[in-house]
Motif scaffolding. Structure first.
Motif, mmCIF file in Angstrom:
data_model
loop_
_atom_site.group_PDB
_atom_site.id
_atom_site.type_symbol
_atom_site.label_atom_id
_atom_site.label_comp_id
_atom_site.label_asym_id
_atom_site.label_seq_id
_atom_site.Cartn_x
_atom_site.Cartn_y
_atom_site.Cartn_z
ATOM 1 N N GLY A 1 -32.873 -43.760 33.218
ATOM 2 C CA GLY A 1 -32.783 -42.346 32.862
ATOM 3 C C GLY A 1 -32.311 -41.463 34.004
ATOM 4 N N GLU A 2 -32.179 -42.028 35.199
ATOM 5 C CA GLU A 2 -31.826 -41.235 36.370
ATOM 6 C C GLU A 2 -30.420 -40.661 36.256
ATOM 7 O OE1 GLU A 2 -32.448 -44.034 39.447
ATOM 8 O OE2 GLU A 2 -34.639 -43.784 39.493
ATOM 9 N N SER A 3 -29.485 -41.499 35.812
ATOM 10 C CA SER A 3 -28.104 -41.044 35.660
ATOM 11 C C SER A 3 -28.004 -39.948 34.604
ATOM 12 C CB SER A 3 -27.204 -42.231 35.288
ATOM 13 O OG SER A 3 -25.890 -41.815 35.037
ATOM 14 N N MET A 4 -28.694 -40.153 33.472
ATOM 15 C CA MET A 4 -28.673 -39.158 32.395
ATOM 16 C C MET A 4 -29.313 -37.845 32.868
ATOM 17 S SD MET A 4 -27.666 -38.563 29.320
ATOM 18 C CE MET A 4 -27.401 -40.142 28.502
ATOM 19 N N ALA A 5 -30.392 -37.961 33.645
ATOM 20 C CA ALA A 5 -31.073 -36.760 34.144
ATOM 21 C C ALA A 5 -30.143 -35.934 35.029
ATOM 22 C CB ALA A 5 -32.323 -37.157 34.923
ATOM 23 N N GLU A 6 -29.349 -36.594 35.866
ATOM 24 C CA GLU A 6 -28.409 -35.874 36.732
ATOM 25 C C GLU A 6 -27.380 -35.106 35.910
ATOM 26 O OE1 GLU A 6 -26.616 -38.370 39.649
ATOM 27 O OE2 GLU A 6 -28.531 -39.126 40.417
ATOM 28 N N ILE A 7 -26.941 -35.711 34.792
ATOM 29 C CA ILE A 7 -25.950 -35.058 33.943
ATOM 30 C C ILE A 7 -26.568 -33.849 33.238
ATOM 31 C CG2 ILE A 7 -24.496 -35.356 31.900
ATOM 32 C CD1 ILE A 7 -24.082 -38.265 32.798
ATOM 33 N N VAL A 8 -27.816 -34.011 32.769
ATOM 34 C CA VAL A 8 -28.521 -32.880 32.140
ATOM 35 C C VAL A 8 -28.637 -31.729 33.138
ATOM 36 C CG1 VAL A 8 -30.740 -32.107 31.206
ATOM 37 C CG2 VAL A 8 -29.808 -34.325 30.501
ATOM 38 N N GLN A 9 -29.032 -32.048 34.364
ATOM 39 C CA GLN A 9 -29.182 -31.017 35.394
ATOM 40 C C GLN A 9 -27.843 -30.345 35.704
ATOM 41 O OE1 GLN A 9 -30.887 -33.550 38.348
ATOM 42 N NE2 GLN A 9 -33.000 -33.221 37.675
ATOM 43 N N GLU A 10 -26.775 -31.141 35.735
ATOM 44 C CA GLU A 10 -25.449 -30.589 36.016
ATOM 45 C C GLU A 10 -24.989 -29.662 34.887
ATOM 46 O OE1 GLU A 10 -21.928 -29.683 37.898
ATOM 47 O OE2 GLU A 10 -23.762 -30.613 38.691
ATOM 48 N N MET A 11 -25.300 -30.027 33.661
ATOM 49 C CA MET A 11 -24.947 -29.174 32.525
ATOM 50 C C MET A 11 -25.656 -27.822 32.629
ATOM 51 S SD MET A 11 -22.773 -30.629 30.310
ATOM 52 C CE MET A 11 -21.852 -30.781 31.843
ATOM 53 N N LYS A 12 -26.918 -27.855 33.019
ATOM 54 C CA LYS A 12 -27.664 -26.606 33.169
ATOM 55 C C LYS A 12 -27.177 -25.792 34.371
ATOM 56 C CE LYS A 12 -30.601 -25.863 29.877
ATOM 57 N NZ LYS A 12 -30.558 -24.588 29.120
ATOM 58 N N ARG A 13 -26.762 -26.487 35.433
ATOM 59 C CA ARG A 13 -26.202 -25.776 36.590
ATOM 60 C C ARG A 13 -24.933 -25.018 36.198
ATOM 61 N NH1 ARG A 13 -28.236 -30.008 40.007
ATOM 62 N NH2 ARG A 13 -26.426 -31.327 39.581
ATOM 63 N N ARG A 14 -24.260 -25.579 35.197
ATOM 64 C CA ARG A 14 -23.033 -24.953 34.694
ATOM 65 C C ARG A 14 -23.337 -23.968 33.564
ATOM 66 N NH1 ARG A 14 -18.116 -27.778 35.909
ATOM 67 N NH2 ARG A 14 -18.486 -29.432 37.434
ATOM 68 N N ASN A 15 -24.648 -23.643 33.404
ATOM 69 C CA ASN A 15 -25.100 -22.610 32.458
ATOM 70 C C ASN A 15 -24.917 -22.981 30.987
ATOM 71 O OD1 ASN A 15 -25.890 -20.762 34.536
ATOM 72 N ND2 ASN A 15 -23.704 -20.283 34.836
ATOM 73 N N ALA A 16 -25.075 -24.275 30.670
ATOM 74 C CA ALA A 16 -25.094 -24.680 29.264
ATOM 75 C C ALA A 16 -26.321 -24.071 28.600
ATOM 76 C CB ALA A 16 -25.123 -26.198 29.149
ATOM 77 N N ALA A 17 -26.240 -23.806 27.300
ATOM 78 C CA ALA A 17 -27.363 -23.219 26.558
ATOM 79 C C ALA A 17 -28.407 -24.297 26.269
ATOM 80 C CB ALA A 17 -26.859 -22.575 25.272
ATOM 81 N N LYS A 18 -28.256 -25.034 25.184
ATOM 82 C CA LYS A 18 -29.166 -26.124 24.864
ATOM 83 C C LYS A 18 -28.512 -27.459 25.216
ATOM 84 C CE LYS A 18 -31.495 -23.806 20.991
ATOM 85 N NZ LYS A 18 -31.799 -23.877 19.531
ATOM 86 N N VAL A 19 -29.318 -28.384 25.739
ATOM 87 C CA VAL A 19 -28.818 -29.705 26.108
ATOM 88 C C VAL A 19 -29.573 -30.764 25.311
ATOM 89 C CG1 VAL A 19 -28.481 -31.378 27.960
ATOM 90 C CG2 VAL A 19 -28.222 -28.926 28.431
ATOM 91 N N PHE A 20 -28.816 -31.562 24.562
ATOM 92 C CA PHE A 20 -29.373 -32.655 23.764
ATOM 93 C C PHE A 20 -28.863 -33.979 24.314
ATOM 94 C CE2 PHE A 20 -28.797 -28.932 21.079
ATOM 95 C CZ PHE A 20 -30.050 -28.781 20.494
ATOM 96 N N VAL A 21 -29.720 -34.985 24.303
ATOM 97 C CA VAL A 21 -29.344 -36.334 24.732
ATOM 98 C C VAL A 21 -29.469 -37.263 23.534
ATOM 99 C CG1 VAL A 21 -29.994 -38.305 26.166
ATOM 100 C CG2 VAL A 21 -30.008 -35.995 27.141
#
Length: 378
Positions: free
Chosen positions: A276-296
């Motif tokens: 889950g570490e790789s996926m977590a980094e992508i979720v964090q990057e999406m939020k850093r880029r100001n995404a609204a909702k993030v679904f996996v």
């Protein structure tokens, strides 16, 4: 040998009486399969037995060796062996110590079942939702080619059909020439759940982006994108090939390629979640880029280091919801989490088994495109 029967004026060509052998690593899924097939056939006006499940016994000796005993007849039956090779919750005594079963143990038990059948069944089919050794699908240097090897073993043992889901590399089917290899996707069932849970997101698909976590998963992301009529983006994983950790080259960084995600809802699509570490980094990057909702979304949620990393993402407001299926075992502590959605694939798998047993095409079952377009109103 096939049997022909008439139901409501329609001739049905059964490959044999249906029998399901659900290994102990997927007992719950096996029971759901049994119930679903009985419902399908009762709805069609067919007479059904009390159960299609075949009783077996999995024996382990004190030194770790095993054997399989079959307690019900399999003679002339169209047998489907169902096994979750990714289930790490099963244990056995090894020289007095509790030993967890791994994929190697589960795969050996599949071969033991085929051996115990002893050629008496009309057909033997294997449903292995998470394909064993699927990540060892190609050779890089002098190393084993496990996935090709196990497919050839099953073919040589007389397996007629192998059904798997979202194989890491479907090209591995070229290792066998006679055994049928069906690589099925869980797209329809997952998106159907997403539509039910997130009607506002679906209604505003102009603001939804499908994201692939790597280059290899772009085909999967593009399919979701085309069906859901949304844009698509991807990450490029830059790895350090001079280091090997846990059998893999560590990721140095994720580089995003795609449309601006600011204010957008994003759905990150992958075949499996390991640590889950790789996926977590992508979720964090999406939020850093100001995404609204993030679904996996991942077909298989293995969570090899537990669910803590995703709980933290949720607690921090970074993750909205995670979707995975019941095609493989997940930690029980995930089941009651508000961010966790486990999609039940047993009714879908039951339709597959039913059609195969009746020598009918499975195309209407696996045609997710048409079903999704209807569900989405495209």
């Amino acid at each position: 040998m096939a049997h022909k029967y008439m139901f409501n004026g329609i001739e049905i060509d059964f490959a044999g009486d249906l029998g399901i052998i659900a290994m102990s690593n997927c007992e719950e899924f096996g029971k759901k399969l049994d119930d679903s097939i009985k419902r399908i056939r009762k709805a069609a006006g067919m007479l059904v037995p009390d159960t299609f499940l075949i009783n077996i016994e999995e024996v382990r000796f004190a030194n770790g060796e095993g054997k399989i005993k079959i307690h019900d007849t399999v003679r002339g039956k169209d047998v489907f062996i169902v096994s979750d090779t990714g289930n790490y919750s099963r244990t056995y005594k090894l020289y007095g110590h509790d030993n967890r079963m791994g994929p190697d143990d589960h795969y050996q038990d599949i071969k033991r079942v085929i051996s115990a059948i002893g050629g008496k069944a009309a057909r033997v089919n294997v449903i292995m939702p998470m394909l064993y050794a699927s990540r060892q699908d190609k050779r890089e240097g002098r190393e084993s080619l496990d996935c090709s090897m196990i497919l050839q073993e099953l073919e040589n043992m007389g397996v007629r059909d192998l059904i798997t889901f979202d194989a890491h590399n479907a090209a591995v089917q070229n290792a066998v020439s006679v055994m049928s290899f069906e690589n099925i996707y869980a797209t329809y069932e997952i998106v159907k759940n997403f539509i039910s849970d997130e009607p506002d997101v679906i209604a505003d698909r102009d603001n939804l982006l499908i994201i692939s976590p790597d280059v290899g998963g772009m085909g999967r992301a593009i399919y979701y994108s085309n069906v859901m009529k949304t844009d698509v983006g991807m990450f490029y994983k830059r790895r350090d090939y001079s280091i090997v950790e846990s059998g893999r080259n560590p990721i140095v960084c994720h580089e995003y390629l795609g449309k601006d995600v600011a204010g957008k809802n994003v759905m990150i699509i992958d075949d499996m979640i390991g640590t889950g570490e790789s996926m977590a980094e992508i979720v964090q990057e999406m939020k850093r880029r100001n995404a609204a909702k993030v679904f996996v979304v991942a077909t298989f949620g293995m969570f090899t280091k537990g669910i803590g990393i995703f709980q933290e993402l949720f607690d921090q407001g970074l993750l909205t919801r995670l979707y995975t299926t019941n095609l493989t075992h997940v930690p029980t502590d995930a089941l009651d989490k508000p961010w966790f959605n486990r999609v039940d694939m047993s009714p879908f798998a039951a339709e597959l088994i039913n059609n195969i047993n009746m020598n009918r095409s499975i195309e209407p079952v696996i045609d997710a495109t048409t079903r999704l377009k209807n569900a989405l109103g495209n």
